[in-house]
Design a protein around this motif. Sequence first.
Motif, PDB file in Angstrom:
ATOM      1  N   ARG A  20      62.446  75.698  10.603  1.00 37.91           N
ATOM      2  CA  ARG A  20      61.813  74.409  10.336  1.00 37.91           C
ATOM      3  C   ARG A  20      62.138  73.364  11.408  1.00 37.91           C
ATOM      4  NH1 ARG A  20      57.962  76.187   8.270  1.00 37.91           N
ATOM      5  NH2 ARG A  20      57.298  74.052   7.833  1.00 37.91           N
ATOM      6  N   GLN A  21      63.277  73.493  12.075  1.00 38.52           N
ATOM      7  CA  GLN A  21      63.608  72.543  13.139  1.00 38.52           C
ATOM      8  C   GLN A  21      62.673  72.724  14.328  1.00 38.52           C
ATOM      9  OE1 GLN A  21      67.791  73.147  13.950  1.00 38.52           O
ATOM     10  NE2 GLN A  21      68.377  71.608  12.448  1.00 38.52           N
ATOM     11  N   LEU A  22      62.420  73.989  14.699  1.00 32.10           N
ATOM     12  CA  LEU A  22      61.482  74.260  15.788  1.00 32.10           C
ATOM     13  C   LEU A  22      60.073  73.859  15.377  1.00 32.10           C
ATOM     14  CD1 LEU A  22      61.089  75.441  18.603  1.00 32.10           C
ATOM     15  CD2 LEU A  22      60.823  77.698  17.571  1.00 32.10           C
ATOM     16  N   ASN A  23      59.733  74.086  14.123  1.00 34.06           N
ATOM     17  CA  ASN A  23      58.428  73.673  13.602  1.00 34.06           C
ATOM     18  C   ASN A  23      58.263  72.165  13.732  1.00 34.06           C
ATOM     19  OD1 ASN A  23      56.597  72.695  11.263  1.00 34.06           O
ATOM     20  ND2 ASN A  23      56.162  74.880  11.372  1.00 34.06           N
ATOM     21  N   ALA A  38      63.049  68.676  24.485  1.00 31.26           N
ATOM     22  CA  ALA A  38      63.113  69.848  25.356  1.00 31.26           C
ATOM     23  C   ALA A  38      64.440  70.578  25.194  1.00 31.26           C
ATOM     24  CB  ALA A  38      62.907  69.431  26.808  1.00 31.26           C
ATOM     25  N   CYS A  39      65.538  69.822  25.129  1.00 36.15           N
ATOM     26  CA  CYS A  39      66.856  70.438  24.943  1.00 36.15           C
ATOM     27  C   CYS A  39      66.953  71.118  23.585  1.00 36.15           C
ATOM     28  CB  CYS A  39      67.948  69.378  25.076  1.00 36.15           C
ATOM     29  SG  CYS A  39      68.165  68.739  26.748  1.00 36.15           S
ATOM     30  N   LYS A  40      66.403  70.483  22.571  1.00 38.86           N
ATOM     31  CA  LYS A  40      66.424  71.067  21.231  1.00 38.86           C
ATOM     32  C   LYS A  40      65.626  72.369  21.199  1.00 38.86           C
ATOM     33  CE  LYS A  40      65.548  69.902  16.393  1.00 38.86           C
ATOM     34  NZ  LYS A  40      65.081  68.854  15.451  1.00 38.86           N
ATOM     35  N   MET A  41      64.472  72.371  21.855  1.00 40.99           N
ATOM     36  CA  MET A  41      63.632  73.561  21.886  1.00 40.99           C
ATOM     37  C   MET A  41      64.312  74.715  22.612  1.00 40.99           C
ATOM     38  SD  MET A  41      59.695  73.904  23.248  1.00 40.99           S
ATOM     39  CE  MET A  41      59.074  72.820  21.963  1.00 40.99           C
ATOM     40  N   VAL A  42      64.917  74.426  23.760  1.00 38.34           N
ATOM     41  CA  VAL A  42      65.621  75.456  24.524  1.00 38.34           C
ATOM     42  C   VAL A  42      66.810  75.989  23.730  1.00 38.34           C
ATOM     43  CG1 VAL A  42      66.973  75.895  26.612  1.00 38.34           C
ATOM     44  CG2 VAL A  42      64.876  74.558  26.760  1.00 38.34           C
ATOM     45  N   GLY A  43      67.486  75.087  23.014  1.00 35.04           N
ATOM     46  CA  GLY A  43      68.622  75.508  22.219  1.00 35.04           C
ATOM     47  C   GLY A  43      68.227  76.441  21.084  1.00 35.04           C
ATOM     48  N   ALA A  61      74.342  72.409  19.580  1.00 30.13           N
ATOM     49  CA  ALA A  61      75.439  71.605  19.046  1.00 30.13           C
ATOM     50  C   ALA A  61      75.252  70.122  19.380  1.00 30.13           C
ATOM     51  CB  ALA A  61      76.768  72.109  19.599  1.00 30.13           C
ATOM     52  N   ILE A  62      74.833  69.837  20.618  1.00 28.06           N
ATOM     53  CA  ILE A  62      74.655  68.440  21.031  1.00 28.06           C
ATOM     54  C   ILE A  62      73.502  67.794  20.264  1.00 28.06           C
ATOM     55  CG2 ILE A  62      74.089  66.902  22.953  1.00 28.06           C
ATOM     56  CD1 ILE A  62      75.380  68.978  24.818  1.00 28.06           C
ATOM     57  N   THR A  63      72.364  68.488  20.209  1.00 28.27           N
ATOM     58  CA  THR A  63      71.200  67.908  19.525  1.00 28.27           C
ATOM     59  C   THR A  63      71.450  67.769  18.029  1.00 28.27           C
ATOM     60  OG1 THR A  63      70.218  70.145  19.403  1.00 28.27           O
ATOM     61  CG2 THR A  63      69.525  68.725  21.221  1.00 28.27           C
ATOM     62  N   ARG A  64      72.185  68.719  17.446  1.00 26.18           N
ATOM     63  CA  ARG A  64      72.481  68.635  16.011  1.00 26.18           C
ATOM     64  C   ARG A  64      73.364  67.423  15.709  1.00 26.18           C
ATOM     65  NH1 ARG A  64      75.207  73.046  15.450  1.00 26.18           N
ATOM     66  NH2 ARG A  64      73.371  74.390  15.366  1.00 26.18           N
ATOM     67  N   GLN A  65      74.375  67.213  16.560  1.00 27.45           N
ATOM     68  CA  GLN A  65      75.262  66.069  16.340  1.00 27.45           C
ATOM     69  C   GLN A  65      74.521  64.764  16.553  1.00 27.45           C
ATOM     70  OE1 GLN A  65      79.221  66.627  17.487  1.00 27.45           O
ATOM     71  NE2 GLN A  65      79.685  64.481  17.874  1.00 27.45           N
ATOM     72  N   ARG A  66      73.621  64.737  17.521  1.00 34.16           N
ATOM     73  CA  ARG A  66      72.830  63.526  17.754  1.00 34.16           C
ATOM     74  C   ARG A  66      71.949  63.218  16.555  1.00 34.16           C
ATOM     75  NH1 ARG A  66      67.832  62.197  18.930  1.00 34.16           N
ATOM     76  NH2 ARG A  66      67.438  60.246  20.096  1.00 34.16           N
ATOM     77  N   GLU A  67      71.322  64.235  15.982  1.00 35.14           N
ATOM     78  CA  GLU A  67      70.468  64.028  14.809  1.00 35.14           C
ATOM     79  C   GLU A  67      71.265  63.468  13.627  1.00 35.14           C
ATOM     80  OE1 GLU A  67      68.658  67.755  14.041  1.00 35.14           O
ATOM     81  OE2 GLU A  67      67.160  67.551  15.629  1.00 35.14           O
TER      82      GLU A  67
END
Length: 358
Positions: free
Chosen positions: A283-286, A237-242, A131-137
């Motif tokens: 695709r986000q992880l890619n 790193a946070c995005k990947m873990v999420g 949620a945090i990384t998505r909002q930041r993007e």
Amino acid sequence: MHEYFAGCDTHKEKHFFSIIDCKGEVQESFEIANSPKGWNEALIKIQKYPKILCGIENSANYAKKFSKFLLEKGLKLKEVNPVFTGKKRKAHTCSSKTDLIDSIIIAKITRDEQDYLPDIQINQESEELKAITRQREELVKEQTRIKNRLHSKLTQFDPQYKENYGSFRNKGTISKLEADFKKSTDILEKLLFQDIKLLKNIIKEIEILEKMLLEKEQKNVLIQNLDTIKGIDTVSACKMVGIIGDISRFKTPDKLASYAGISPVEKSSGKSSKKFRNCKGNRQLNAVFYTMALTQIRCFEIAKAYYVSKLNEGKTKKQALHCLMRRLVKIIWMMYKHNQPYNFTKKIMPEKQVLQAA
């Protein structure tokens, strides 16, 4: 061994279920409301069938709370990608698209691909990071749009404005622009001033979200470990873990690579056999692995040597990059599995092992 399989086609207000047996014969189809009352109705009907496995197509996250409810009741759930449903539907002679047809297709995909579909699991930490990384993007995209709009407007006032104000990356530039256009009475300059304020507020919001990610990193050893490998910063790193969540979802690095759309797709017929780039997967992880590979080629000698060796083998630049991404998947999977930071010592490793390790 599962005897029955359920497929759930999710929507904003309602979900449609179909339950089939091992032979693919439909046992029951029903519709429920996307509410606690509807969830209980679905649970009662599902529990009538022993050893049942449920597949859920979680389009637009409409079934997030419903999935959590079923997991808390002890059911095992599989995540079915909407791409698979669309491909399966197009393979039939009938091109009709209904909730009934889609739910049956999801159930059959769950039956046929149960060993390859990722499990749906409850992971509060993963959901918060996503949620945090998505909002930041989203804010970063909006920041870029506002900067482009400001550039267009300022160019009309002064084509050489950068010499007077500098780049938008500098906070002093934004403060200076705000001070110069704050008291203007011209309509166009007032609109410009509004964009400046919007940009200033978005930058503050992005900084708040990045502080939240830093706080998450301080409490999460896994994020700290991932931050030790070149090409990954705190946000990545946070995005990947999420996205990955619990690594037990992926028993081997190959399954993680397939989930990320990195492993190649093979198409063979008779003596002919070719491999193509996988355009499916997350695709986000890619994108995270893609950015990490590009950074490593630029900043990490071992990764660059591995990339060059693949080019010397006759591979194209894209193919060599995907080979490096595949290596990085294996490294990340091992770091996840053993919960250890990246540790590479070039001096004590032969050259051949160095290239393989990259």
